[in-house]
Design a protein around this motif. Structure first.
Motif, PDB file in Angstrom:
ATOM      1  N   GLY A 139       2.048  -8.913  -6.048  1.00  0.00           N
ATOM      2  CA  GLY A 139       1.078  -9.887  -5.354  1.00  0.00           C
ATOM      3  C   GLY A 139      -0.148  -9.048  -4.858  1.00  0.00           C
ATOM      4  N   ASN A 140      -0.161  -8.766  -3.338  1.00  0.00           N
ATOM      5  CA  ASN A 140      -1.139  -8.171  -2.665  1.00  0.00           C
ATOM      6  C   ASN A 140      -1.830  -6.957  -3.417  1.00  0.00           C
ATOM      7  OD1 ASN A 140      -1.112 -10.356  -1.093  1.00  0.00           O
ATOM      8  ND2 ASN A 140      -0.085  -9.375   0.605  1.00  0.00           N
ATOM      9  N   ALA A 141      -0.872  -5.816  -3.833  1.00  0.00           N
ATOM     10  CA  ALA A 141      -1.572  -4.706  -4.172  1.00  0.00           C
ATOM     11  C   ALA A 141      -2.169  -4.930  -5.572  1.00  0.00           C
ATOM     12  CB  ALA A 141       0.019  -3.579  -4.666  1.00  0.00           C
ATOM     13  N   VAL A 238       4.449  -2.329  12.917  1.00  0.00           N
ATOM     14  CA  VAL A 238       3.837  -2.483  11.440  1.00  0.00           C
ATOM     15  C   VAL A 238       5.040  -3.080  10.648  1.00  0.00           C
ATOM     16  CG1 VAL A 238       4.032  -0.025  10.797  1.00  0.00           C
ATOM     17  CG2 VAL A 238       2.758  -1.376   9.443  1.00  0.00           C
ATOM     18  N   SER A 239       4.789  -3.968   9.643  1.00  0.00           N
ATOM     19  CA  SER A 239       5.818  -4.517   8.885  1.00  0.00           C
ATOM     20  C   SER A 239       5.912  -3.521   7.814  1.00  0.00           C
ATOM     21  CB  SER A 239       5.586  -5.857   8.219  1.00  0.00           C
ATOM     22  OG  SER A 239       4.379  -5.985   7.938  1.00  0.00           O
ATOM     23  N   VAL A 240       7.410  -3.591   7.275  1.00  0.00           N
ATOM     24  CA  VAL A 240       7.730  -2.482   6.105  1.00  0.00           C
ATOM     25  C   VAL A 240       8.439  -3.140   5.028  1.00  0.00           C
ATOM     26  CG1 VAL A 240       9.063  -0.320   6.058  1.00  0.00           C
ATOM     27  CG2 VAL A 240       7.815  -0.971   8.027  1.00  0.00           C
ATOM     28  N   GLY A 243       7.449   0.819   2.277  1.00  0.00           N
ATOM     29  CA  GLY A 243       7.423   1.586   3.174  1.00  0.00           C
ATOM     30  C   GLY A 243       5.966   2.520   3.210  1.00  0.00           C
ATOM     31  N   CYS A 244       5.022   2.217   2.506  1.00  0.00           N
ATOM     32  CA  CYS A 244       3.614   2.822   2.167  1.00  0.00           C
ATOM     33  C   CYS A 244       2.814   2.815   3.340  1.00  0.00           C
ATOM     34  CB  CYS A 244       3.321   2.427   0.698  1.00  0.00           C
ATOM     35  SG  CYS A 244       1.983   3.617   0.400  1.00  0.00           S
ATOM     36  N   ILE A 245       2.772   1.435   3.869  1.00  0.00           N
ATOM     37  CA  ILE A 245       1.895   1.467   5.005  1.00  0.00           C
ATOM     38  C   ILE A 245       2.240   2.372   6.150  1.00  0.00           C
ATOM     39  CG2 ILE A 245       0.944  -0.370   6.702  1.00  0.00           C
ATOM     40  CD1 ILE A 245       0.948  -2.224   4.227  1.00  0.00           C
ATOM     41  N   ILE A 246       3.540   1.915   6.434  1.00  0.00           N
ATOM     42  CA  ILE A 246       3.929   2.597   7.708  1.00  0.00           C
ATOM     43  C   ILE A 246       3.941   4.343   7.480  1.00  0.00           C
ATOM     44  CG2 ILE A 246       6.356   2.803   7.023  1.00  0.00           C
ATOM     45  CD1 ILE A 246       7.326   2.382  10.148  1.00  0.00           C
ATOM     46  N   ASP A 302       7.343 -12.464   1.104  1.00  0.00           N
ATOM     47  CA  ASP A 302       7.730 -11.691  -0.371  1.00  0.00           C
ATOM     48  C   ASP A 302       7.050 -10.317  -0.415  1.00  0.00           C
ATOM     49  OD1 ASP A 302       5.065 -13.091  -0.028  1.00  0.00           O
ATOM     50  OD2 ASP A 302       4.699 -12.860  -2.071  1.00  0.00           O
ATOM     51  N   SER A 303       6.154 -10.078   0.627  1.00  0.00           N
ATOM     52  CA  SER A 303       5.433  -8.768   0.692  1.00  0.00           C
ATOM     53  C   SER A 303       6.167  -7.643   1.254  1.00  0.00           C
ATOM     54  CB  SER A 303       4.008  -9.097   1.260  1.00  0.00           C
ATOM     55  OG  SER A 303       3.325 -10.064   0.746  1.00  0.00           O
ATOM     56  N   ILE A 304       7.108  -8.091   1.852  1.00  0.00           N
ATOM     57  CA  ILE A 304       8.069  -7.056   2.388  1.00  0.00           C
ATOM     58  C   ILE A 304       9.496  -7.040   1.958  1.00  0.00           C
ATOM     59  CG2 ILE A 304       6.637  -6.217   4.524  1.00  0.00           C
ATOM     60  CD1 ILE A 304       8.481  -8.357   6.143  1.00  0.00           C
ATOM     61  N   SER A 305       9.787  -7.781   0.544  1.00  0.00           N
ATOM     62  CA  SER A 305      10.997  -7.844   0.165  1.00  0.00           C
ATOM     63  C   SER A 305      11.132  -6.511  -0.927  1.00  0.00           C
ATOM     64  CB  SER A 305      10.873  -9.102  -0.623  1.00  0.00           C
ATOM     65  OG  SER A 305      12.147  -9.371  -1.173  1.00  0.00           O
ATOM     66  N   ALA A 349      -1.961 -15.332   9.880  1.00  0.00           N
ATOM     67  CA  ALA A 349      -1.173 -14.131   9.226  1.00  0.00           C
ATOM     68  C   ALA A 349      -0.333 -14.784   8.101  1.00  0.00           C
ATOM     69  CB  ALA A 349      -0.360 -13.173  10.062  1.00  0.00           C
ATOM     70  N   GLU A 350      -0.400 -14.135   6.824  1.00  0.00           N
ATOM     71  CA  GLU A 350       0.845 -14.500   5.901  1.00  0.00           C
ATOM     72  C   GLU A 350       2.346 -14.092   6.783  1.00  0.00           C
ATOM     73  OE1 GLU A 350       0.189 -11.745   2.490  1.00  0.00           O
ATOM     74  OE2 GLU A 350       2.215 -11.737   2.478  1.00  0.00           O
ATOM     75  N   PRO A 351       3.416 -14.452   5.920  1.00  0.00           N
ATOM     76  CA  PRO A 351       4.523 -14.136   6.780  1.00  0.00           C
ATOM     77  C   PRO A 351       4.969 -12.738   6.810  1.00  0.00           C
ATOM     78  CG  PRO A 351       4.907 -16.031   5.219  1.00  0.00           C
ATOM     79  CD  PRO A 351       3.544 -15.567   4.954  1.00  0.00           C
ATOM     80  N   ALA A 352       4.708 -11.822   5.670  1.00  0.00           N
ATOM     81  CA  ALA A 352       4.652 -10.318   5.971  1.00  0.00           C
ATOM     82  C   ALA A 352       3.888  -9.793   7.315  1.00  0.00           C
ATOM     83  CB  ALA A 352       4.525  -9.607   4.661  1.00  0.00           C
ATOM     84  N   GLY A 353       2.693 -10.396   7.459  1.00  0.00           N
ATOM     85  CA  GLY A 353       1.602 -10.055   8.197  1.00  0.00           C
ATOM     86  C   GLY A 353       2.321 -10.471   9.502  1.00  0.00           C
TER      87      GLY A 353
HETATM   88  C1  LIG Z   1       2.463  -4.657   1.032  1.00  0.00           C
HETATM   89  C2  LIG Z   1       2.578  -5.486   2.191  1.00  0.00           C
HETATM   90  C3  LIG Z   1       3.459  -5.029   3.218  1.00  0.00           C
HETATM   91  C4  LIG Z   1       4.359  -3.815   3.182  1.00  0.00           C
HETATM   92  O1  LIG Z   1       3.688  -2.608   2.795  1.00  0.00           O
HETATM   93  P1  LIG Z   1       4.745  -1.562   2.403  1.00  0.00           P
HETATM   94  O2  LIG Z   1       3.822  -0.288   2.006  1.00  0.00           O
HETATM   95  O3  LIG Z   1       5.411  -2.012   1.076  1.00  0.00           O
HETATM   96  O4  LIG Z   1       5.656  -1.340   3.259  1.00  0.00           O
HETATM   97  C5  LIG Z   1       3.405  -5.883   4.317  1.00  0.00           C
HETATM   98  N1  LIG Z   1       2.504  -7.002   4.474  1.00  0.00           N
HETATM   99  C6  LIG Z   1       1.705  -7.219   3.593  1.00  0.00           C
HETATM  100  C7  LIG Z   1       0.896  -8.374   3.715  1.00  0.00           C
HETATM  101  C8  LIG Z   1       1.808  -6.451   2.489  1.00  0.00           C
HETATM  102  O5  LIG Z   1       0.899  -7.054   1.354  1.00  0.00           O
END
Ligand SMILES: *Cc1c(COP(=O)(O)O)cnc(C)c1O
Ligand SMILES: [Zn+2]
Length: 421
Positions: A139-141, A238-240, A243-246, A302-305, A349-353
């Motif tokens: 998705g987002n990447a 921060v959601s994970v 683990g690249c964002i954290i 889905d973005s943090i699965s 925000a989307e769920p992962a956000g």
């Molecule tokens: C990718 C993503 C994350 C998690 O980032 P990671 O680097 O995979 O831990 C969290 N939220 C959103 C909206 C993302 O697209």
């Protein structure tokens, strides 16, 4: 010329020159993720708090001397970064806190945090003369790479598991990417992407593989600290998933400490979905993330699965080295956080956000943060990324629209109690 001195394997500590190696430590394969090491004296000669004060570029490129790109590199024109940091007194008060900010990274050009990394990928790919840029993503990447490539007319190929949500595929196609729907799961798409990049000489953006993605993601910490007048917060949520964002949040803070621009390391709190809790579990049980078996990940965020987080070494260090914590939140708690955040400060925000905010709610209940702590919650993705998730979230809090006939009597019938006169 940039200020990178070498790349260091996180497993064996072996160092490489940036020209020697493109992605991972050859001795450790996919696991051998590299940290990018800089010459901070050279950086300090090229950028200072004073020079930043007069800098008119409000994107991630205002921190160019701290990034792994040449000082004179041409960068994509899409405005990535410098997203708003909102002070949110109503949300804070509701949680019994006094200082709370929300960093809204849903405001990036393709509507997620991932743009910070993809912007770097485009510059690095072009630096290496690659004709094609590629990534595997659900998705987002992928959207971020597609959008950043489109902004400079750069050809790209995206590997997507066949079951990816159609709306996310539509965004890629709109940007003109070549989309390959892989019969298989994300891991199959990831492996195929690596093979193709290797066989055809493409430049690979994959998270937890390309060492430079962390470097783009770290810019969020620069911005948070600058937006707070260089008074670093006490905790960042921060959601994970992978683990690249954290890991990026942590790297940015380490850079700032090395430069003496902040005086303490904030605690980093990672938030995982209960159904995708590899790192939270490893942290709680003190397990080694390299030998821990993958889990079966299941969450509507889905973005943090992620069953086996690709950037798990950096993700674990971010929490342990900052005396932070991992917390987990259920899908229900994540869904409830969407309207809570939207109503409390206007950020959708989307769920992962929203998961990071759900994690703060839990951390307050568990006494993990104090009333006077200065806390930042990062929203990583815009709510419009997942409309189905948003629809579910408003059902959970039992808000629904009212049907009315097209006349005022019907409106009065529904709103009766509120109307005066
Ligand atoms: C990718 C993503 C994350 C998690 O980032 P990671 O680097 O995979 O831990 C969290 N939220 C959103 C909206 C993302 O697209
Ligand atoms: Zn190694």
């Amino acid at each position: 010329m940039n200020h990178v001195t070498h790349l260091k394997c996180l497993i064996c500590g072996k160092t490489y020159l940036p020209e020697e190696i493109a992605y991972v430590c050859p001795d450790h394969g996919y696991e051998g993720i590299l940290d990018v090491v800089y010459d901070y004296n050279a950086i300090a000669a090229a950028i200072s708090l004073e020079s930043l004060n007069n800098h008119r570029d409000f994107t991630i490129w205002r921190y160019k001397p701290l990034l792994p790109v040449a000082v004179d590199a041409t960068v994509p024109p899409l405005a990535v970064g410098w997203t708003p940091l909102y002070e949110t007194p109503r949300l804070a008060a509701g949680l019994g806190l006094r200082h709370l900010w929300v960093k809204d990274d849903g405001r990036n050009p393709t509507a997620s945090f991932k743009d910070r990394a993809s912007a770097i990928a485009v510059v690095k790919g072009r630096e290496r003369g690659a004709e094609i840029l590629t990534t595997a993503s659900t998705g987002n990447a992928a959207a971020a790479l597609a959008g950043l490539c489109a902004s400079v007319g750069q050809a790209n190929v995206i590997f997507v598991p066949a079951a990816a949500p159609p709306a996310k595929i539509a965004q890629l196609l709109a940007y003109g990417s070549t989309v390959l729907l892989v019969d298989g799961a994300y891991d199959d798409a990831f492996d195929l992407c690596l093979q193709a990049a290797d066989a055809f000489g493409w430049y690979n953006r994959n998270t937890g593989f390309n060492p430079y993605m962390t470097e783009g993601k770290k810019t969020v910490s620069f911005e948070i600290c600058e937006q707070l007048g260089w008074q670093a917060p006490d905790a960042i949520f921060v959601s994970v998933g992978d683990g690249c964002i954290i890991g990026g949040v942590h790297k940015g803070l380490r850079d700032l400490l090395a430069l003496g621009w902040i005086d303490h390391m904030p605690r980093i709190i990672g938030v995982q979905a209960a159904g995708s809790n590899f790192l939270a579990e490893a942290w709680a049980k003190g397990e080694d993330v390299l030998s821990k078996a993958p889990i079966h990940a299941r969450t509507l965020a889905d973005s943090i699965s992620a069953g086996l987080p690709r950037d798990r070494i950096k993700a674990m260090a971010a929490v342990t080295e900052t005396h932070g914590a991992y917390v987990t939140v259920s899908d229900e708690e994540i869904l409830a956080a969407i309207p809570a955040l939207a109503r409390g400060c206007g950020v959708f925000a989307e769920p992962a956000g929203a998961a990071s905010y759900a994690g703060l709610v839990k951390a307050v209940a568990q006494g993990l943060v104090g009333r006077d702590d200065r806390i930042v919650v990062i929203n990583t993705g815009n709510g419009l990324k997942d409309v189905a998730g948003a629809m579910k979230s408003v059902q959970i809090v039992a808000t629904h629209p009212h049907h009315v006939a097209p006349n005022l009597t019907a409106v009065k019938g529904v709103l009766g109690g509120w109307l005066v006169g």
